[in-house]
Enzyme design. Sequence first.
Site, short mmCIF file in Angstrom:
data_model
loop_
_atom_site.label_atom_id
_atom_site.label_comp_id
_atom_site.label_asym_id
_atom_site.label_seq_id
_atom_site.Cartn_x
_atom_site.Cartn_y
_atom_site.Cartn_z
N GLY A 8 0.84 -1.20 0.00
CA GLY A 8 0.00 0.00 0.00
C GLY A 8 0.87 1.24 0.00
O GLY A 8 1.90 1.28 0.68
N GLU A 62 5.52 -5.36 5.74
CA GLU A 62 5.87 -6.76 6.07
C GLU A 62 5.94 -7.66 4.84
O GLU A 62 6.79 -8.55 4.76
CB GLU A 62 4.89 -7.34 7.10
CG GLU A 62 3.45 -7.06 6.77
CD GLU A 62 2.46 -8.08 7.33
OE1 GLU A 62 2.87 -9.14 7.83
OE2 GLU A 62 1.25 -7.82 7.23
N THR A 120 4.88 1.97 6.38
CA THR A 120 3.46 1.61 6.46
C THR A 120 2.75 2.58 7.39
O THR A 120 3.28 2.94 8.45
CB THR A 120 3.19 0.18 6.96
OG1 THR A 120 1.81 0.06 7.32
CG2 THR A 120 4.01 -0.21 8.18
N ILE A 121 1.57 2.99 6.97
CA ILE A 121 0.79 3.85 7.86
C ILE A 121 0.37 3.08 9.10
O ILE A 121 0.06 3.66 10.12
CB ILE A 121 -0.46 4.45 7.17
CG1 ILE A 121 -1.44 3.35 6.73
CG2 ILE A 121 -0.08 5.33 6.01
CD1 ILE A 121 -2.84 3.88 6.43
N ASP A 122 0.37 1.73 9.02
CA ASP A 122 -0.15 0.92 10.13
C ASP A 122 0.80 0.88 11.34
O ASP A 122 0.38 0.52 12.43
CB ASP A 122 -0.40 -0.52 9.66
CG ASP A 122 -1.37 -0.60 8.50
OD1 ASP A 122 -2.16 0.34 8.32
OD2 ASP A 122 -1.32 -1.61 7.76
N GLY A 181 -5.38 0.30 9.69
CA GLY A 181 -4.41 -0.27 10.63
C GLY A 181 -4.29 -1.78 10.52
O GLY A 181 -3.52 -2.41 11.20
N GLU A 199 -10.20 -0.71 11.88
CA GLU A 199 -10.92 -1.58 10.92
C GLU A 199 -10.84 -3.06 11.30
O GLU A 199 -11.70 -3.84 10.94
CB GLU A 199 -10.37 -1.37 9.51
CG GLU A 199 -8.89 -1.74 9.38
CD GLU A 199 -8.31 -1.51 8.00
OE1 GLU A 199 -9.03 -1.14 7.07
OE2 GLU A 199 -7.07 -1.70 7.86
N HIS A 234 -8.90 5.45 2.42
CA HIS A 234 -7.61 5.76 1.81
C HIS A 234 -7.19 7.21 1.93
O HIS A 234 -6.04 7.55 1.64
CB HIS A 234 -7.63 5.33 0.34
CG HIS A 234 -7.68 3.84 0.20
ND1 HIS A 234 -8.86 3.14 0.29
CD2 HIS A 234 -6.70 2.93 0.05
CE1 HIS A 234 -8.61 1.85 0.16
NE2 HIS A 234 -7.31 1.69 0.03
N ARG A 254 -4.01 7.67 3.68
CA ARG A 254 -2.74 7.35 3.03
C ARG A 254 -2.35 8.38 1.99
O ARG A 254 -1.26 8.31 1.43
CB ARG A 254 -2.85 6.00 2.31
CG ARG A 254 -2.84 4.85 3.20
CD ARG A 254 -2.56 3.53 2.57
NE ARG A 254 -2.71 3.32 1.16
CZ ARG A 254 -3.20 2.20 0.62
NH1 ARG A 254 -3.60 1.21 1.40
NH2 ARG A 254 -3.26 2.03 -0.68
O1 F6P Z 1 -1.34 -1.57 5.04
C1 F6P Z 1 -1.85 -0.32 4.74
C2 F6P Z 1 -3.33 -0.38 4.54
O2 F6P Z 1 -3.77 0.93 4.26
C3 F6P Z 1 -4.14 -1.00 5.70
O3 F6P Z 1 -4.31 -0.10 6.77
C4 F6P Z 1 -5.40 -1.38 4.98
O4 F6P Z 1 -6.07 -2.44 5.64
C5 F6P Z 1 -4.92 -1.79 3.64
O5 F6P Z 1 -3.67 -1.18 3.43
C6 F6P Z 1 -5.84 -1.40 2.51
O6 F6P Z 1 -5.36 -1.96 1.35
P1 F6P Z 1 -5.82 -1.55 -0.12
O7 F6P Z 1 -5.06 -0.32 -0.49
O8 F6P Z 1 -5.42 -2.71 -0.94
O9 F6P Z 1 -7.28 -1.27 -0.09
#
Ligand code: F6P
Length: 341
Positions: A10, A103, A125-127, A170, A221, A271, A274
């Site tokens: 992501g 990861e 990662t934002i997480d 997260g 989430e 999103h 992000r």
């Molecule tokens: O790992 C970053 C993240 O934004 C998580 O917080 C979220 O669950 C996931 O990616 C969302 O993924 P996608 O961009 O594939 O919807």
Amino acid sequence: MRVGLLTGGGDCPGLNAVIRAVVRKGIEAKGWELVGFRNGWQGPMEGNVRPLGLADVEDILARGGTILGSSRTNPYKDSGGVDKIKQVLADQGVDALVAIGGEDTLGVARRLTEDGVGVVGVPKTIDNDLGATDYTFGFDTAVHIATDAIDRLRTTAESHHRALVIEVMGRHTGWIALHSGLAGGANVILVPERPFDVQKVVAWVKRRFERQYAPIIVVAEGALPEGGDEVLASGEKDAFGHVRLGGVGNWLADEITRHTGAESRAVVLGHVQRGGTPTAYDRVLATRFGLHAVDAVADGDFGVMVALRGTDIVRVKLSEATAELKTVPLERYAEAEVFFG
Ligand code: F6P
């Protein structure tokens, strides 16, 4: 020396700051040639590559996203994926890779190093769920965005005497929920690490209404009710086996209305957390990670990830960094509980 960069997983505010730092230091201090592989591991598998010169990284420090593109491609899911990468690197004359990711991307980096490819990892990662580093860049920006949203939602919630449930990202950890909830003065914070009792949440919400305030509930989430399951946005899994989470906020808002009779609304930040420009903290962290990754490559120290320990940037083994998710310790969560209700 010719060094390749890629960004996987992501996207995350600060990726371009890392790219800029690696290119600037790589060219100006080390005399390297830099190339960028597009779209995560797909780039080195398919030979999708572009040169990266000084002009390419002008003006990208503050830009969100990644100029290289990203994907969740897993070369170990593709038969012959690793051989394709080795062939592309040989054809391109690339001696080493800097892989910027979470990861999954760094798990691939670890395996590739074991398979003979020289890779240095940079954690993003934002997480904030990567082990072996105190913080990942992108997290601070996500927390700022979520906190700003909480501040804004509070005024409309109070005007209408509604409960407002804010669902934040997260994945399976509650770092964004905990930090934005604390910063935004939430009345309830729910994280995956601690399954919640709906009746307790309802009691906290009622108490807040009794004191003439509108309850603000921040829910990660991946948070789940006791005895229940995570709520999935869809049944699909990505190439690393991850499900798409989402929906617990709406579910909880309905439960609150059902048990209290009060109006409630759910807002899924999604999103937006992000996107856009990174905070100053994330720009500095990402830049320092990039500068130190260059040193690791120059030392031939592959199979490592640059990491933040206190205020220092150190190197840790990729195997250590990807061994397990960094979850919110329950004692950290307990600190926040004093504000519930
Ligand atoms: O790992 C970053 C993240 O934004 C998580 O917080 C979220 O669950 C996931 O990616 C969302 O993924 P996608 O961009 O594939 O919807």
